[in-house]
Design an enzyme around this catalytic site. Structure first.
Site, PDB file in Angstrom:
ATOM      1  N   ASP A 352       0.824  -1.240   0.093  1.00  0.00           N
ATOM      2  CA  ASP A 352      -0.128  -0.157  -0.182  1.00  0.00           C
ATOM      3  C   ASP A 352       0.894   1.164   0.161  1.00  0.00           C
ATOM      4  O   ASP A 352       1.836   1.341   0.723  1.00  0.00           O
ATOM      5  CB  ASP A 352      -0.928   0.023   1.284  1.00  0.00           C
ATOM      6  CG  ASP A 352      -1.879   1.078   1.436  1.00  0.00           C
ATOM      7  OD1 ASP A 352      -2.756   1.479   0.580  1.00  0.00           O
ATOM      8  OD2 ASP A 352      -1.698   1.802   2.324  1.00  0.00           O
ATOM      9  N   GLU A 388       1.696  -0.440  -5.091  1.00  0.00           N
ATOM     10  CA  GLU A 388       0.595   0.494  -5.291  1.00  0.00           C
ATOM     11  C   GLU A 388       1.731   1.823  -5.644  1.00  0.00           C
ATOM     12  O   GLU A 388       2.104   2.270  -4.346  1.00  0.00           O
ATOM     13  CB  GLU A 388      -0.196   0.861  -4.133  1.00  0.00           C
ATOM     14  CG  GLU A 388      -1.284   1.819  -4.537  1.00  0.00           C
ATOM     15  CD  GLU A 388      -2.284   2.275  -3.373  1.00  0.00           C
ATOM     16  OE1 GLU A 388      -3.327   2.692  -3.697  1.00  0.00           O
ATOM     17  OE2 GLU A 388      -1.756   2.187  -2.235  1.00  0.00           O
TER      18      GLU A 388
END
Length: 717
Positions: A352, A388
């Protein structure tokens, strides 16, 4: 009788049971004193014993206690200066979670005692709280690492053969009628035969689980009657989230339940990828609670502002950022990753806001210490690593800039494909780039599989909502609809939300098939959002992070069976044909001895695309020839990988177009595999000759095949 304590060892960090006792080790560079707090039972509000850690090796404090057993609950109290302006927030009145805890019991009972300062004091976080937080605090738990893996082996599926399915442990299983009600929403449910059969039938090779590291439900969300459903609020980087575990009094249950889930998925040949959040913690900014890192050594874990160490650098939008430039933080991250690979047997990670981990000082750096350590690690470097590739800080959008060995969520693919099917002009060149692997982003030193292609993900509209709403509808989140993305590249085709208008329903269904067909015919690695294949809706909510309810859960009773079957056929088509999952880049050159390029683009009149044709902004349709003899790859036995020829026509216009097929040099005949405008027609019956015209309806995709391999395809292993 007084207990005997031994000095213990600095490594491994955390609480380690060796069969005779437990070694405790914890890092703190700036502490003056650390006390280990032992609890007699889970019901105890305060510790039954406090033990000073007198031994210190470098910055690691340690002790060994004989006769302690798995199930022992513990925490720490850490003393040192309370000087927020200098970055120090030590407060021994606060019970602290072990950053290396392998299991965590219970949940936090939100109370002002959890904060290191006096809540409501006019000096805010500069004030000092003397209230004991132990009665309201969760506890670390000693575990027994033993588990019968039954010779478990990772599936080791190559990237080019991978089909990723992004799912939420609870949301995917909570309403599934084929799973016993008492285990729904748990790791056991994810490993249940009903789940595994569904994934196998669909054709999934890897399930990407949204955060399962121990996370907190924010206090402010709880006051609103909401919760942190997504789980991007990590506090324990080694412990599975207990809320996804079947209730049990056994200390090891949450750990063993997770392991058994992985084992069952591996038996079915499905990999497990974890969505991990190493960029920040649940402790928030200077006004957040003191639960672990902040009280153990705030300045040694977090990025603090240079001009005033009272405040935190926030590249994540959560209030704080872990400082991955510091050796102890890097060690924490690497130890956590290795633990989940070696002890929990997971197959990869999706990071993330990964750009945050690569920030050195302020800039994102491809050569950062984080990447260096990952690449040289013999364990971590061997699993799937997916970024990401952005954060919210300046210069944080790093799509296409991660090092070799990394896959990336390709946000440009998502945006381009959405724009193309919405009929945006001037998209042909961009669209062609994206569906062929995004060589402009990854062609320098990576392969097409660096591109993780997706149309939708947990963050944003579902596929059904993407074709049903123009505006977000997040009122249930309690933020006056101000949260969530406002520019969704979506369309409602005349009515916002559900409708019974048959024409609109037909267009929406066709567009869903178009999006799915594009995804699974594109080069790269496809990622499907759980429930998109059965028409899941979030009722227009594009930021369901706080909705642990029917808004977010997969509604199996309302499954669109036709869409499910179409998706299943697409996935198995892709898996059966190497032409759609290339190892290597297209070269655009004639194949030796064949005279035909490995890829050729065509106009509706049957002529090849030329540079000036790519610049025609009004054009919304294109066809592409994929040469089954031009895969430029060999299998593990050194045999050339070959496949059939394929011809794909994409028409994003709302008008039907007649397409002239290529001449006999490309194929003498073609048969239709599917037409998204007539998805229920009998497959493979309609044949066309070379140079024959074929009508493609508005907003549709047609896939045609020319069979070259008569006795089965030579595919990638």
């Amino acid at each position: 009788m007084k207990k005997i304590y031994y000095p213990g060892k600095p490594f491994p960090i955390g609480a380690t049971w060796d069969g005779n006792g437990v070694n405790f080790a914890i890092f703190s560079e700036n502490a003056s004193k650390i006390e280990l707090c032992l609890f007699g039972s889970a019901a105890d509000e305060v510790e039954s014993e406090k033990i000073d850690l007198d031994e210190r090796t470098g910055h690691i404090w340690h002790i060994y206690i004989p006769d302690l057993k798995p199930g022992q609950q513990y925490g720490y109290r850490v003393s040192g200066p309370y000087e927020p302006e200098n970055g120090h927030r030590f407060n021994s009145n606060k019970l602290l979670l072990d950053p290396y805890a392998k299991a965590i019991s219970g949940t936090i009972d939100w109370n002002n005692a959890l904060f290191g300062y006096e809540v409501g004091n006019e000096q805010e976080d500069v004030s000092f709280s003397e209230t004991d937080s132990a009665p309201f605090m969760t506890r670390s738990v000693v575990i027994d690492p033993g588990f019968d893996w039954e010779n478990d082996k990772p599936p080791n599926i190559a990237y080019y053969n991978t089909i990723i399915y992004e799912a939420h442990v609870k949301g995917f299983t909570k309403l599934n009628p084929e799973i016993p009600e008492e285990i729904r929403g748990t790791y056991t449910a994810m490993g249940h035969p009903a789940t595994i059969d569904y994934l196998k039938n669909l054709g999934i090779t890897a399930i990407e689980l949204m955060p399962v590291h121990y996370f907190l439900n924010d206090g402010d969300l709880k006051q609103k009657g909401l919760s942190n459903y997504w789980g991007y609020n990590t506090l324990g980087f080694f412990a599975p989230y207990a809320g996804y575990s079947v209730p049990s009094a056994l200390a090891n249950h949450q750990v063993n339940e997770f392991k058994n889930m992985v084992k069952q998925l591996h038996k079915a040949g499905v990999e497990v990828i974890l969505d991990v959040v190493y960029n920040h913690t649940a402790e928030g900014n200077q006004l957040g609670p003191t639960l672990s890192f902040k009280g153990i050594d705030n300045a040694a874990y977090y990025r603090l502002t240079e001009d005033n160490n009272r405040f935190y650098m926030d590249y994540t939008g959560t209030g704080n950022t872990l400082n991955a430039n510091l050796p102890n933080v890097l060690r924490l991250i690497m130890d956590s990753l290795r633990y989940w690979i070696l002890e929990m047997h997971v197959d990869g990670f999706r990071f993330d806001l990964a750009a945050t981990l690569a920030r050195e000082l302020h800039d994102v750096n491809q050569l950062s210490a984080f990447f260096d350590i990952v690449h040289q690690d013999p364990v971590i470097s061997q699993v799937k690593l997916i970024a990401e590739p952005w954060d919210i800080g300046e210069g944080g959008y790093q799509v296409g800039k991660f090092p070799a060995g990394w896959g990336e969520w390709n946000g440009k693919y998502r945006d381009s494909v959405r724009d193309y099917w919405n009929g945006t002009e001037g998209m042909l060149g961009e669209f062609a780039n994206r569906i062929t692997g995004s060589a402009d982003l990854y062609g320098d030193y990576r392969r097409p599989t660096a591109s993780i292609n997706f149309i939708t993900a947990h963050d944003g509209f579902t596929l059904t909502d993407l074709v049903s709403y123009i505006e977000k509808h997040n009122e249930a989140n309690g933020e006056d609809n101000h949260d969530g993305e406002s520019h969704n590249r979506s369309s409602n085709y005349g009515v916002e939300g559900p409708t019974d208008d048959p024409m609109i329903v037909e267009i929406r269904n066709r567009q869903k098939r178009n999006f799915l067909a594009t995804l699974f015919l594109s080069q790269g690695v496809p990622m499907l959002l759980a429930g998109d294949e059965i028409g899941r809706t979030q009722r227009g909510n594009n930021n369901s992070y706080c909705q642990d309810n029917e808004i977010s859960w997969v509604d199996w009773e309302k499954a669109d069976k036709d869409l499910l079957e179409f998706t299943r056929k697409l996935i198995h088509l892709r898996r059966n044909h190497a032409a759609f999952s290339r190892k290597n880049w297209f070269r655009g050159e004639p194949i030796k001895g064949k005279g035909i390029e490995d890829i050729t683009w065509f106009q509706p009149n049957g002529s090849k695309m030329t540079p000036e044709h790519w610049d025609q902004n009004f054009a919304k349709s294109i066809a592409v020839f994929l040469n089954g003899q031009g895969l430029h790859a060999v299998n593990s036995e050194g045999e050339k990988v070959v496949d059939d020829n394929f011809y794909i026509i994409f028409n994003a216009s709302d008008q039907a177009i007649d397409y002239k097929l290529p001449g006999e040099d490309y194929a003498k005949d073609w048969r239709i595999i599917f037409d998204t405008a007539r998805y229920n027609q009998e497959e493979g019956k309609q044949l066309y000759k070379a140079a024959e015209k074929i009508k493609i309806d508005g907003r549709s995709v047609i896939l045609l095949q020319h069979q070259l391999i008569k006795n089965g395809h030579k595919k990638h292993e």
